[in-house]
Write an enzyme that holds these catalytic residues in place. Structure first.
Site, PDB file in Angstrom:
ATOM      1  N   MET A   1      -4.934   1.024   4.638  1.00  0.00           N
ATOM      2  CA  MET A   1      -4.716   1.826   3.433  1.00  0.00           C
ATOM      3  C   MET A   1      -4.807   0.882   2.237  1.00  0.00           C
ATOM      4  SD  MET A   1      -3.649   5.084   4.249  1.00  0.00           S
ATOM      5  CE  MET A   1      -2.471   5.563   2.984  1.00  0.00           C
ATOM      6  N   CYS A   2      -5.787   1.086   1.357  1.00  0.00           N
ATOM      7  CA  CYS A   2      -6.044   0.065   0.341  1.00  0.00           C
ATOM      8  C   CYS A   2      -6.427   0.683  -0.994  1.00  0.00           C
ATOM      9  CB  CYS A   2      -7.180  -0.856   0.788  1.00  0.00           C
ATOM     10  SG  CYS A   2      -6.904  -1.649   2.374  1.00  0.00           S
ATOM     11  N   THR A   3      -6.398  -0.159  -2.027  1.00  0.00           N
ATOM     12  CA  THR A   3      -6.960   0.167  -3.331  1.00  0.00           C
ATOM     13  C   THR A   3      -7.935  -0.935  -3.708  1.00  0.00           C
ATOM     14  OG1 THR A   3      -4.927   1.290  -4.041  1.00  0.00           O
ATOM     15  CG2 THR A   3      -6.471   0.606  -5.763  1.00  0.00           C
TER      16      THR A   3
ATOM     17  N   ARG B   1      -2.703   6.978  -5.408  1.00  0.00           N
ATOM     18  CA  ARG B   1      -2.826   5.669  -6.067  1.00  0.00           C
ATOM     19  C   ARG B   1      -4.007   5.639  -7.026  1.00  0.00           C
ATOM     20  NH1 ARG B   1      -4.392   3.199  -1.466  1.00  0.00           N
ATOM     21  NH2 ARG B   1      -4.066   5.153  -0.327  1.00  0.00           N
TER      22      ARG B   1
END
Length: 394
Positions: free
Chosen positions: A141-143, A332
């Protein structure tokens, strides 16, 4: 115990996060002056290691894993405990230990031999090393952000968020696996003939790559994409003999090691069949060379590129298709874009990108590290992160 605490957390989070995602103290105004990293959201620096590509694949990771074997064993044991908490019979881990080693020959070179070497130097069963590498195909799970300033200069930043639903520690409000990944986080300088081929931030024991850059040429980060035709299906197909797709971490590493241009990398990432849906966030070294490639396992759905002439001076990717709304429990994207707009194009720098990535909920309990990349200036740095309470779980 892990299974019970996890269930308790999930039920509680489902109620609280629906209200908390856009409400202080779970969110906050865009952060300022967080760089150079310091204070309660900074865990510390990420150590550097050299991976010698001139060595046989079996030996490449021996020096690093001689240092990191104890913490890798701790993480592998935690994952085994989590699996056994949900399947108490122990049959899943029995299958891992008995069946996966027989598939090592079907893992493309050099990755299979590298895993075999890691297993031998750490004393961890080969099946568990293989499963540890599969594990990263499923829980990222990333940005990721790519920006371009008014002079055409590109920057690439990412938060690596990892470990959702993998054990909640009720004593200190942290994800078990997320915390155990932090001492495994390493910066890697992959060299051939004593010269850097590419650099990456990764986890000791994992032979694919999720975050890296080729100096002077390109940068690349990988985000998980949720899909009904998901990574579990691709991994199962691979396990049962269908080997016509690449693991996403392997293709990322291959591009970092072998691609000679931004366009070549984009073509490979767009067209190659992969085991799991993904977002490839690719940056180059010239104006306009930045894109998000949205992938199903067998095809590309979208390539969304920088277009500074028409006002698109950044791209932001979390874990949702850009043309769809984010899950209301996990937005996000909106705060990241809000903070970039607040920053403005003329103020882009490592410092302001780090500010964006330090703003809750872009920074959250899953965040392991933050990476900043400047391809043309050959700058690459990663920082371990913390998100002290009050902080959203994801």
């Amino acid at each position: 115990m892990l299974g019970r605490s996890l269930l308790t957390w999930v039920l509680a989070a489902a109620v609280t996060c629906a209200q908390a995602q856009q409400v202080p103290p779970w969110t906050e105004d865009c952060r300022k002056s967080t760089y150079p990293p310091s204070g309660p959201t900074y865990r510390g620096p990420v150590p550097w290691y050299t991976i010698n590509l001139d060595l046989p694949p079996y030996k490449r990771w021996h020096e690093l894993l001689a240092h990191k074997a104890p913490v890798l064993r701790t993480l592998v044991n935690s994952i085994s405990n989590l699996v056994n908490a949900f399947v108490p019979s122990g049959k899943i881990m029995q299958m891992v230990d008995e069946k996966l080693p027989g598939l090592i020959g079907s893992i493309p070179g050099p990755f299979g031999e590298e895993m075999r070497g890691i297993a031998d130097v750490t004393g961890i069963p080969l099946g568990e090393i293989i499963s540890f590498n599969i594990f990263y195909e499923l829980f990222t799970m990333c940005t990721s952000i790519i920006t371009e300033d008014g002079k055409g200069h590109l920057l690439h930043g990412r938060n690596m968020d990892f470990g959702i639903f993998l054990g909640w520690n009720i004593n200190n409000n942290t994800w078990v696996v997320t915390e155990e990944l932090k001492p495994l986080t390493v910066n890697l300088d992959f060299q051939r003939n004593n010269k850097t081929v590419f650099k990456a931030t990764s986890f000791a024991g994992y032979v694919g790559m999720l975050t890296g850059f080729k100096p002077g040429l390109l940068s690349l980060t990988l985000n998980e994409r949720f899909s009904l035709n998901g990574g579990y299906l691709g991994i199962l197909e691979w396990m049962f003999g269908k080997k016509n797709a690449q693991w996403v971490g392997f293709i990322t590493r291959s591009v970092l090691e072998n691609s000679t241009s931004y366009e070549e990398a984009k073509n490979i990432l767009t067209k190659t069949k992969i085991t799991a849906p993904a977002y490839f966030i690719l940056g180059g070294n010239q104006s306009g060379e930045g894109c998000v490639i949205t992938r199903e396992r067998k095809e590309s759905l979208d390539v969304y590129e920088l277009d500074p002439k028409h006002g698109r001076w950044y791209v932001v990717q979390t874990n949702y298709d850009r043309w769809k709304n984010t899950l209301f429990l996990d937005d996000r994207r909106t705060p990241a874009k809000k903070c970039l707009n607040h920053t403005t194009q003329k103020n882009l720098s490592f410092a302001t990108i780090y500010d964006v990535l330090s703003t809750k909920p872009v920074l959250n309990k899953l965040t392991v590290f933050t990476t900043l990349i400047d391809v043309t200036k050959d700058q690459f740095e990663s920082h371990l992160r913390d998100c002290p309470d009050p902080c959203i779980g994801w």
